[in-house]
Design a protein around this motif. Structure first.
Motif, PDB file in Angstrom:
ATOM      1  N   ILE A 161      46.837  38.142  38.080  1.00 48.12           N
ATOM      2  CA  ILE A 161      45.381  37.938  38.749  1.00 48.12           C
ATOM      3  C   ILE A 161      45.689  38.554  40.156  1.00 48.12           C
ATOM      4  CG2 ILE A 161      45.919  35.551  39.618  1.00 48.12           C
ATOM      5  CD1 ILE A 161      42.635  37.381  38.530  1.00 48.12           C
TER       6      ILE A 161
ATOM      7  N   ASN B 298      43.379  41.222  41.876  1.00 50.23           N
ATOM      8  CA  ASN B 298      42.492  40.891  42.872  1.00 50.23           C
ATOM      9  C   ASN B 298      42.711  41.868  43.977  1.00 50.23           C
ATOM     10  OD1 ASN B 298      41.245  38.596  42.045  1.00 50.23           O
ATOM     11  ND2 ASN B 298      42.829  37.273  42.827  1.00 50.23           N
TER      12      ASN B 298
ATOM     13  N   LEU C  31      42.299  33.187  36.172  1.00 51.41           N
ATOM     14  CA  LEU C  31      41.137  33.729  36.459  1.00 51.41           C
ATOM     15  C   LEU C  31      40.288  32.747  37.563  1.00 51.41           C
ATOM     16  CD1 LEU C  31      39.518  35.383  33.416  1.00 51.41           C
ATOM     17  CD2 LEU C  31      40.062  36.581  35.465  1.00 51.41           C
TER      18      LEU C  31
ATOM     19  N   ARG D 269      40.298  34.203  40.843  1.00 45.95           N
ATOM     20  CA  ARG D 269      39.591  35.475  41.022  1.00 45.95           C
ATOM     21  C   ARG D 269      38.945  35.689  42.300  1.00 45.95           C
ATOM     22  NH1 ARG D 269      35.332  38.527  36.642  1.00 45.95           N
ATOM     23  NH2 ARG D 269      35.346  40.588  37.844  1.00 45.95           N
TER      24      ARG D 269
ATOM     25  N   VAL E 230      36.474  42.506  34.556  1.00 46.14           N
ATOM     26  CA  VAL E 230      37.852  42.108  33.957  1.00 46.14           C
ATOM     27  C   VAL E 230      37.778  42.073  32.597  1.00 46.14           C
ATOM     28  CG1 VAL E 230      37.275  39.781  34.400  1.00 46.14           C
ATOM     29  CG2 VAL E 230      39.858  40.402  33.976  1.00 46.14           C
TER      30      VAL E 230
END
Length: 204
Positions: A107, A111, A144, A147, A154
């Motif tokens: 992640i 990001n 997630l 996020r 995604v």
């Protein structure tokens, strides 16, 4: 919904690809990491022209224009090893593609993506169907929740099949990518249609 080509040769592969498109497959990612440029040319030549606007090219990107392909994908390795990405693609070249995608495996990487990417694979969500000993190092559903990148779509990849599609999309993924569940199946078209119906039912 995305299907990724088998990295290795498959019996009746072009016929299966045509059948997938005829069943309204939105996008096919052509990932053949061992192909030379000539082999890639020969492979694409076999795909009907009317389907090429739904192809995403993983390698030999310079062939895209020759074949009317307007979608390209960069692996995580390509993205990270090129310190000047996306500067190595001239801006006019960047703009001519309908979409540019990439791969991520955490992640944090997802990001940190620049806005150049329309969507990114985040994987593996589950134990891989096509790769041995390739399974999640952490819970991507939990990940997630942190996020921060909402400009990039995604996409779930890794171990996705008919049994877990609904769970995957219910836990924050916006779409799915299929590889092993299609190409490791005795009837890939039937399997695709099953998965397709699950996705469509979920989105309704």
């Amino acid at each position: 919904m995305i299907v990724i080509s088998n990295p290795f040769a498959v019996a009746d592969e072009i016929r299966i690809i045509h059948s997938l498109f005829e069943e309204r497959l939105p996008l096919l990612h052509i990932r053949k990491p061992d192909f030379s440029e000539l082999e890639m040319e020969q492979f694409i030549h076999q795909i009907k022209i009317e389907f090429r606007d739904r192809i995403v090219l993983h390698s030999h990107h310079l062939l895209a224009e020759d074949f009317g392909i307007n979608r390209i994908h960069f692996s995580e390795k390509e993205r990270k090893e090129s310190f000047d990405f996306p500067a190595r693609l001239p801006k006019p070249c960047m703009y001519k593609y309908e979409s540019i995608s990439t791969s991520t495996h955490s992640i944090e990487d997802f990001n940190s993506l620049e806005n150049d990417f329309d969507y990114a694979f985040l994987s593996p969500v589950y134990k891989s169907i096509s790769k041995e000993n390739y399974e999640p190092k952490n819970d991507l559903f939990e990940a997630l929740k942190s996020r921060t990148n909402y400009k990039t779509k995604v996409i779930a990849l890794g171990g996705i099949d008919a049994e877990n599609i609904q769970k995957t999309m219910a836990n924050g993924f916006e779409d799915i990518a299929l590889l092993g569940t299609i190409w490791n199946n005795e009837n890939p078209i039937k399997q695709f249609k099953i998965c397709q119906q699950i996705v469509l039912s979920y989105l309704q």
